[in-house]
Design a protein around this motif. Structure first.
Motif, PDB file in Angstrom:
ATOM      1  N   THR A   1     -13.129   3.259  -0.153  1.00  0.00           N
ATOM      2  CA  THR A   1     -12.272   2.119  -0.459  1.00  0.00           C
ATOM      3  C   THR A   1     -11.220   2.541  -1.465  1.00  0.00           C
ATOM      4  O   THR A   1     -11.543   3.191  -2.464  1.00  0.00           O
ATOM      5  N   VAL A   2      -9.974   2.196  -1.205  1.00  0.00           N
ATOM      6  CA  VAL A   2      -8.891   2.428  -2.156  1.00  0.00           C
ATOM      7  C   VAL A   2      -8.339   1.067  -2.555  1.00  0.00           C
ATOM      8  O   VAL A   2      -7.712   0.370  -1.747  1.00  0.00           O
ATOM      9  N   ASP A   3      -8.600   0.657  -3.785  1.00  0.00           N
ATOM     10  CA  ASP A   3      -8.157  -0.636  -4.286  1.00  0.00           C
ATOM     11  C   ASP A   3      -6.751  -0.496  -4.876  1.00  0.00           C
ATOM     12  O   ASP A   3      -6.514   0.354  -5.738  1.00  0.00           O
ATOM     13  N   LEU A   4      -5.831  -1.327  -4.413  1.00  0.00           N
ATOM     14  CA  LEU A   4      -4.450  -1.277  -4.895  1.00  0.00           C
ATOM     15  C   LEU A   4      -4.275  -2.004  -6.218  1.00  0.00           C
ATOM     16  O   LEU A   4      -3.202  -1.951  -6.816  1.00  0.00           O
ATOM     17  N   GLY A   5      -5.310  -2.694  -6.677  1.00  0.00           N
ATOM     18  CA  GLY A   5      -5.215  -3.515  -7.876  1.00  0.00           C
ATOM     19  C   GLY A   5      -5.163  -4.974  -7.482  1.00  0.00           C
ATOM     20  O   GLY A   5      -4.377  -5.362  -6.599  1.00  0.00           O
ATOM     21  N   ASP A   6      -5.991  -5.823  -8.109  1.00  0.00           N
ATOM     22  CA  ASP A   6      -6.115  -7.191  -7.617  1.00  0.00           C
ATOM     23  C   ASP A   6      -4.889  -8.058  -7.877  1.00  0.00           C
ATOM     24  O   ASP A   6      -4.808  -9.181  -7.370  1.00  0.00           O
ATOM     25  N   GLU A   7      -3.911  -7.569  -8.645  1.00  0.00           N
ATOM     26  CA  GLU A   7      -2.658  -8.320  -8.763  1.00  0.00           C
ATOM     27  C   GLU A   7      -1.827  -8.215  -7.480  1.00  0.00           C
ATOM     28  O   GLU A   7      -0.946  -9.038  -7.220  1.00  0.00           O
ATOM     29  N   HIS A   8      -2.108  -7.208  -6.650  1.00  0.00           N
ATOM     30  CA  HIS A   8      -1.380  -6.971  -5.401  1.00  0.00           C
ATOM     31  C   HIS A   8      -2.115  -7.674  -4.268  1.00  0.00           C
ATOM     32  O   HIS A   8      -3.026  -7.113  -3.656  1.00  0.00           O
ATOM     33  N   GLN A   9      -1.693  -8.910  -3.996  1.00  0.00           N
ATOM     34  CA  GLN A   9      -2.429  -9.753  -3.071  1.00  0.00           C
ATOM     35  C   GLN A   9      -1.915  -9.651  -1.636  1.00  0.00           C
ATOM     36  O   GLN A   9      -0.727  -9.763  -1.376  1.00  0.00           O
ATOM     37  N   MET A  10      -2.853  -9.416  -0.735  1.00  0.00           N
ATOM     38  CA  MET A  10      -2.646  -9.370   0.709  1.00  0.00           C
ATOM     39  C   MET A  10      -2.012  -8.045   1.135  1.00  0.00           C
ATOM     40  O   MET A  10      -0.786  -7.910   1.236  1.00  0.00           O
ATOM     41  N   ALA A  11      -2.853  -7.062   1.353  1.00  0.00           N
ATOM     42  CA  ALA A  11      -2.441  -5.758   1.877  1.00  0.00           C
ATOM     43  C   ALA A  11      -2.557  -5.838   3.398  1.00  0.00           C
ATOM     44  O   ALA A  11      -3.666  -5.892   3.932  1.00  0.00           O
ATOM     45  N   LEU A  12      -1.424  -5.850   4.086  1.00  0.00           N
ATOM     46  CA  LEU A  12      -1.448  -6.245   5.495  1.00  0.00           C
ATOM     47  C   LEU A  12      -1.206  -5.115   6.498  1.00  0.00           C
ATOM     48  O   LEU A  12      -2.121  -4.445   6.919  1.00  0.00           O
ATOM     49  N   GLU A  13       0.054  -4.905   6.861  1.00  0.00           N
ATOM     50  CA  GLU A  13       0.346  -4.079   8.036  1.00  0.00           C
ATOM     51  C   GLU A  13       0.206  -2.588   7.750  1.00  0.00           C
ATOM     52  O   GLU A  13       0.766  -2.073   6.779  1.00  0.00           O
ATOM     53  N   LEU A  14      -0.508  -1.910   8.622  1.00  0.00           N
ATOM     54  CA  LEU A  14      -0.726  -0.470   8.507  1.00  0.00           C
ATOM     55  C   LEU A  14       0.214   0.257   9.466  1.00  0.00           C
ATOM     56  O   LEU A  14       0.249  -0.058  10.659  1.00  0.00           O
ATOM     57  N   ARG A  15       0.953   1.216   8.959  1.00  0.00           N
ATOM     58  CA  ARG A  15       1.866   2.004   9.788  1.00  0.00           C
ATOM     59  C   ARG A  15       1.640   3.486   9.498  1.00  0.00           C
ATOM     60  O   ARG A  15       2.323   4.094   8.669  1.00  0.00           O
ATOM     61  N   PRO A  16       0.665   4.102  10.168  1.00  0.00           N
ATOM     62  CA  PRO A  16       0.424   5.530   9.964  1.00  0.00           C
ATOM     63  C   PRO A  16       1.549   6.362  10.558  1.00  0.00           C
ATOM     64  O   PRO A  16       2.257   5.929  11.478  1.00  0.00           O
ATOM     65  N   ALA A  17       1.715   7.558  10.038  1.00  0.00           N
ATOM     66  CA  ALA A  17       2.693   8.487  10.606  1.00  0.00           C
ATOM     67  C   ALA A  17       2.380   8.696  12.080  1.00  0.00           C
ATOM     68  O   ALA A  17       1.215   8.825  12.473  1.00  0.00           O
ATOM     69  N   HIS A  18       3.416   8.747  12.914  1.00  0.00           N
ATOM     70  CA  HIS A  18       3.208   8.982  14.341  1.00  0.00           C
ATOM     71  C   HIS A  18       2.888  10.443  14.642  1.00  0.00           C
ATOM     72  O   HIS A  18       2.244  10.743  15.652  1.00  0.00           O
ATOM     73  N   ASP A  19       3.366  11.338  13.803  1.00  0.00           N
ATOM     74  CA  ASP A  19       3.070  12.761  13.968  1.00  0.00           C
ATOM     75  C   ASP A  19       1.574  12.967  13.718  1.00  0.00           C
ATOM     76  O   ASP A  19       1.083  12.731  12.609  1.00  0.00           O
ATOM     77  N   PRO A  20       0.813  13.397  14.728  1.00  0.00           N
ATOM     78  CA  PRO A  20      -0.645  13.484  14.561  1.00  0.00           C
ATOM     79  C   PRO A  20      -1.091  14.579  13.601  1.00  0.00           C
ATOM     80  O   PRO A  20      -2.272  14.623  13.248  1.00  0.00           O
ATOM     81  N   THR A  21      -0.172  15.446  13.177  1.00  0.00           N
ATOM     82  CA  THR A  21      -0.556  16.458  12.191  1.00  0.00           C
ATOM     83  C   THR A  21      -0.491  15.912  10.767  1.00  0.00           C
ATOM     84  O   THR A  21      -0.920  16.596   9.834  1.00  0.00           O
ATOM     85  N   LYS A  22       0.031  14.695  10.604  1.00  0.00           N
ATOM     86  CA  LYS A  22       0.172  14.100   9.279  1.00  0.00           C
ATOM     87  C   LYS A  22      -0.931  13.067   9.059  1.00  0.00           C
ATOM     88  O   LYS A  22      -1.325  12.357   9.990  1.00  0.00           O
ATOM     89  N   ASP A  23      -1.413  12.956   7.823  1.00  0.00           N
ATOM     90  CA  ASP A  23      -2.448  11.963   7.525  1.00  0.00           C
ATOM     91  C   ASP A  23      -2.022  11.075   6.363  1.00  0.00           C
ATOM     92  O   ASP A  23      -2.747  10.870   5.409  1.00  0.00           O
ATOM     93  N   TYR A  24      -0.797  10.532   6.493  1.00  0.00           N
ATOM     94  CA  TYR A  24      -0.322   9.532   5.541  1.00  0.00           C
ATOM     95  C   TYR A  24       0.173   8.327   6.333  1.00  0.00           C
ATOM     96  O   TYR A  24       0.346   8.382   7.560  1.00  0.00           O
ATOM     97  N   GLY A  25       0.423   7.235   5.648  1.00  0.00           N
ATOM     98  CA  GLY A  25       0.952   6.048   6.294  1.00  0.00           C
ATOM     99  C   GLY A  25       1.377   5.029   5.257  1.00  0.00           C
ATOM    100  O   GLY A  25       1.188   5.230   4.049  1.00  0.00           O
ATOM    101  N   PHE A  26       1.949   3.927   5.730  1.00  0.00           N
ATOM    102  CA  PHE A  26       2.490   2.889   4.854  1.00  0.00           C
ATOM    103  C   PHE A  26       1.751   1.576   5.048  1.00  0.00           C
ATOM    104  O   PHE A  26       1.323   1.239   6.157  1.00  0.00           O
ATOM    105  N   VAL A  27       1.629   0.822   3.968  1.00  0.00           N
ATOM    106  CA  VAL A  27       1.057  -0.521   4.011  1.00  0.00           C
ATOM    107  C   VAL A  27       1.890  -1.415   3.105  1.00  0.00           C
ATOM    108  O   VAL A  27       2.395  -0.968   2.063  1.00  0.00           O
ATOM    109  N   ASN A  28       2.075  -2.670   3.508  1.00  0.00           N
ATOM    110  CA  ASN A  28       2.847  -3.609   2.690  1.00  0.00           C
ATOM    111  C   ASN A  28       1.918  -4.559   1.943  1.00  0.00           C
ATOM    112  O   ASN A  28       0.853  -4.936   2.439  1.00  0.00           O
ATOM    113  N   VAL A  29       2.328  -4.926   0.748  1.00  0.00           N
ATOM    114  CA  VAL A  29       1.651  -5.953  -0.045  1.00  0.00           C
ATOM    115  C   VAL A  29       2.578  -7.155  -0.110  1.00  0.00           C
ATOM    116  O   VAL A  29       3.746  -7.036  -0.497  1.00  0.00           O
TER     117      VAL A  29
END
Length: 467
Positions: A242-270
């Motif tokens: 579990t990676v907690d963003l901090g409880d002041e950051h409410q509603m961590a929603l859309e996940l957008r991982p890198a499309h390049d399968p060699t990469k293991d990062y991605g974006f999420v919006n709060v």
């Protein structure tokens, strides 16, 4: 002897997908807020050479009422080409369309007549509950071995935990709950993955009781909505971290991982910070074998006259951006960020994911600004860019304006109507609304519109197994 050939809309790599022919149709989920009329799948013409371009050319009613169509997806996509789970016989043909309020899941066949999808099956709420233990199906993603459906609620009256159900690619039977060991995960929202690393990622919104009647102020200020990411072992179906963003950051929603399968990062919006009403975008990444999350974009609230604000915001004297969706181009270079509260659609260069640079913006709607569309400059718009979908080549962006019925009513109490806009990326890299593509009002027969899926796939439909 007949030969099995993969669906031509399956692509080994994101580069192949980006160079494919452009979409000619868009499928849009439309719903009746009152729950009295049928929800529907609207089909729009996206071919600029067509005389019907920018209009609704097909319409299919959902059989029941009170569904509130929200997110939906394809039964199969490019992940079917992964070498460890090949499915050469499946097609990108069926739309899996959940009702977020009814917990029914509808299966529509776009094969015989793409303009008029045909209903082939309805999975009732009881089947999802009995087979997987879930309710309120939300997000649909086509995986290499089945259809993943995230769900916000539990079964048999239980508010939670939410989680992920797995459906069969072709029969659409509910196979069961995906998780073997969920660890501490309780709240649910999106589900995505890094196929090349056998990693699943899930995010958090809230249980049905936390969302269905609108945002609950006590829960928001009490920091009770979701604010964490969960990482899982894809093959073992077990919670890892579990990676907690901090409880002041409410509603961590859309996940957008890198499309390049060699990469293991991605974006999420709060969606919102309870400390200053800002919104943010974070990048998850791996360091020394474990995942971390770093805030890379902060979008501040905009001061406003309380008299112009809905009651829910008047005590704050400001409009929060309310970032409710993000989308990543297939080349992993540009991130689109929708600020539903302020009416801004922002475009960032994320070539360096840790240092995004804003390179464009368009304003449509907004709680106070009510920015008009260029095609109708005399008409103030309600709602704002909400769900955002990008074409495979990254040159076209489609947005719709409804978030979720009860939440629409809180932030836009005079109504959001129903509108959809298409924006082009110019040769200078700027976003520019297409004056020929702006279906609104009676185009959607008085229904509100939420997610868009593009024929042949789009930037948030597929995952790829080859770089």
């Amino acid at each position: 002897m007949a030969l099995w050939k993969p669906d031509p809309t399956f692509y080994p790599s994101p580069r192949d997908a980006a160079s494919a022919p452009p979409e000619k149709l868009a499928y849009v989920g439309a719903f009746d807020r009152a729950g009295e009329r049928h929800d529907a799948i609207a089909v729009l013409d996206t071919d600029p050479a067509s005389a019907a371009y920018g209009t609704v050319v097909g319409w299919t009613d959902v059989p029941g009422t009170g569904d509130e169509l929200h997110h939906f997806g394809w039964n199969a996509c490019s992940s079917a080409l992964c070498p460890y789970a090949p499915h050469p016989h499946v097609e990108r043909r069926y739309l899996i369309v959940p009702g977020l309020r009814s917990s029914r899941i509808h299966v529509y066949d776009t094969g015989p007549d793409p303009l008029h999808p045909q209903l082939v099956r309805v999975l009732e709420a009881e089947e999802l509950a009995k087979r997987a233990g879930y309710s309120r199906p939300h997000t649909v993603h086509c995986g290499p071995e089945g259809i993943y459906v995230s769900a916000l609620g539990g079964a048999d009256g239980a508010d939670g935990p939410g989680g992920v159900a797995l459906l069969d690619h072709t029969s659409f039977d509910v196979l069961g709950r995906w998780e073997i060991d969920r660890g501490p995960q309780y709240l649910a929202y999106d589900v995505w993955w890094h196929l090349g690393y056998d990693i699943v990622v899930t995010s958090e919104w809230g249980t049905p009781s936390m969302i269905e009647d609108g945002v609950v102020g006590e829960l928001l200020l009490g920091r009770k909505y979701g604010h964490a990411l969960h990482f899982w072992d894809l093959r073992k179906r077990r919670h890892l971290q579990t990676v907690d963003l901090g409880d002041e950051h409410q509603m961590a929603l859309e996940l957008r991982p890198a499309h390049d399968p060699t990469k293991d990062y991605g974006f999420v919006n709060v969606v919102v910070s309870v400390e200053d009403l800002s919104a943010s975008v974070w990048v998850w990444h791996r360091e020394a074998g474990s995942f971390k999350a770093t805030k890379v974009i902060t979008i501040p609230a905009e001061p406003a006259d309380p008299a112009l604000l809905p009651p829910v915001l008047q005590p704050f004297g400001a409009v929060p951006p309310l970032v409710t969706d993000i989308d990543l181009t297939l080349d992993d270079r540009y991130l689109l960020v929708s600020c539903w509260g302020t009416g801004r659609l922002q475009r960032y260069d994320v070539s360096d994911p840790f240092h995004p640079v804003q390179v464009g913006e368009v304003r449509l709607g907004g709680i106070v600004s009510r920015s008009a569309h260029p095609a109708h400059p005399e008409t103030p718009l309600s709602g704002g860019p909400q769900m955002v979908e990008i074409s495979r080549d990254g040159r076209r962006v489609y947005v719709t304006n409804s978030l979720y019925g009860a939440w629409d009513d809180q932030f836009y109490p005079d109504g959001v109507g129903g509108w959809m806009a298409k924006l082009d990326v110019t040769a200078r890299g700027e976003l520019e609304p297409d004056p020929r593509f702006f279906p609104h009002g009676e185009a959607f027969r008085g229904l509100r519109v939420h997610q868009t899926r593009l024929q042949g796939g789009d930037a948030s439909s597929d995952s790829y197994c080859f770089p």
